[in-house]
Motif scaffolding. Structure first.
Motif, short mmCIF file in Angstrom:
data_model
loop_
_atom_site.label_atom_id
_atom_site.label_comp_id
_atom_site.label_asym_id
_atom_site.label_seq_id
_atom_site.Cartn_x
_atom_site.Cartn_y
_atom_site.Cartn_z
N ASP A 88 32.89 5.33 -22.99
CA ASP A 88 32.62 3.99 -23.53
C ASP A 88 31.28 3.53 -22.98
O ASP A 88 31.14 3.28 -21.78
N THR A 122 34.76 -0.78 -26.74
CA THR A 122 35.77 -0.57 -25.69
C THR A 122 37.16 -0.49 -26.31
O THR A 122 37.97 0.36 -25.93
N ASN A 149 34.34 -2.85 -18.68
CA ASN A 149 35.53 -3.64 -19.00
C ASN A 149 36.73 -2.88 -19.52
O ASN A 149 37.66 -3.47 -20.02
N ASP A 157 29.86 1.76 -19.32
CA ASP A 157 29.15 0.51 -19.56
C ASP A 157 28.80 -0.03 -18.18
O ASP A 157 29.56 -0.78 -17.57
#
Ligand SMILES: Nc1ncnc2c1ncn2[C@@H]1O[C@H](COP(=O)(O)OP(=O)(O)OP(=O)(O)O)[C@@H](O)[C@H]1O
Ligand SMILES: [Mg+2]
Length: 308
Positions: free
Chosen positions: A153, A51, A79, A74
């Motif tokens: 990501d 990330t 996040n 994700d």
């Protein structure tokens, strides 16, 4: 021999603000949209910095006045928003369910970076209904001319969703760090993606390195085994040093390239963004965003053809 990919062509030049928009309009009228490069950031082991890498590469590219999107894929522990202090009310799952348009869920990050937040409730792309699939494809196709590069990501490990997103990308970055589990897990991921899904090109990024040689040594180790047992080309993307400024930036919920632009890690991210820029552009036929979504949804079919 493991090859470092050194494409000579630079896809993006720094044009004045208005020129790309006019060009985009003309391309759209002619049905010729510029291909969007999709780069997935993966790792075997969790917590190695996917990330952080995705965010900082994306912000660096956005700082160069380029149209960059960061897709938080994700689906377990989204996040990107946490690391950037963004409070996203809606996310990809609302686009899938038809409760919001993609434009409505996109949040602005630093330097004009656009972020598609995710959530733990987001459905696996393989389990969408036909209507949901159609909606998602349309949603992304409408963004075509607003995006040059989309960074994705993805989650750690080798789950179905990791495979789906890496298969749909043009380039796959694998983040490793100097821990035995990180290397063995990265190798396991590369092996599955290669043997079962035909992906044959990976970019290796060493994170949290302790000295100038460590990154290349990690790459060499991984390249040696991969070359021996798999049919893959690994490129060395470079190393990001372990940097307390990156940790401080995380605490302040900022990208380190923005908060501490002169830190060692920020410098490394800028170098990497330049390298990424030299990767060959995707073919027009595979560079449309709706095809990215189609590849996500239909990832059960033939493998790897989009990487050629
Ligand atoms: N180069 C670095 N120097 C120092 N600390 C770092 C560096 N890169 C990452 N970190 C630290 O490691 C933590 C984990 O990084 P990050 O969340 O980016 O990993 P991840 O691979 O995305 O994790 P997950 O698998 O949980 O999604 C960050 O919060 C940060 O504090
Ligand atoms: Mg992460």
């Amino acid at each position: 021999m493991p090859l470092e990919i050194r494409g000579q062509r630079r896809m993006h030049t720094h044009m004045p603000e208005r020129a790309p928009d006019q060009a985009a309009g003309l391309r759209r009228m002619a049905g010729l949209s510029r291909p969007v490069k999709v780069i997935a950031v993966a790792s075997g082991k969790g917590g190695v910095g996917k990330t952080s890498v995705s965010i900082n590469l994306a912000v660096t590219m956005a700082q160069q006045n380029r149209k960059i999107m960061l897709l938080d894929a994700d689906l377990g522990l989204a996040n990107v928003d946490v690391l950037l202090g963004i409070n996203a009310r809606r996310n990809l799952s609302h686009v899938i369910s038809g409760e919001a348009t993609l434009e409505e869920v996109i949040v602005q990050g630093p330097a004009g970076l656009r972020i598609v937040p995710s959530s733990s409730g987001t459905k696996n792309m393989l389990n969408l209904s036909t209507a949901e699939q159609g909606g998602l494809i349309r949603a992304f196709s409408e963004l075509q001319d607003d995006v040059e590069v989309m960074l994705v990501d993805i989650a750690a490990g080798i789950s179905e969703s990791v495979i789906t997103f890496t298969r749909a990308a043009h380039e796959v970055v694998v983040v490793v760090c100097d821990e035995p589990a990180s290397l063995t897990d990265a190798y396991a991921l590369i092996k599955v993606l290669n043997r079962d899904h035909g992906i044959d090109r990976f970019h290796i990024l060493a994170n949290m390195t302790g000295n100038a040689h460590e990154g290349k040594a990690l790459f060499d180790k991984l390249a040696r085994v991969s070359q021996r047992f798999l049919d893959v080309t690994l490129g060395y993307m470079g190393a990001v040093p372990y940097d307390d400024y990156l940790r401080k930036a995380v605490q302040r919920q900022l990208a380190v390239v923005e908060a501490y632009p002169r830190s060692r890690s920020a410098l490394a991210f800028r170098k990497m963004a330049d390298r990424t820029d030299r990767w060959p552009p995707p073919q027009v036929a595979t560079g449309r965003l709706e095809f990215f979504v189609e590849r996500l949804i239909r990832s059960g079919g033939g493998a790897g053809e989009y990487l050629s």
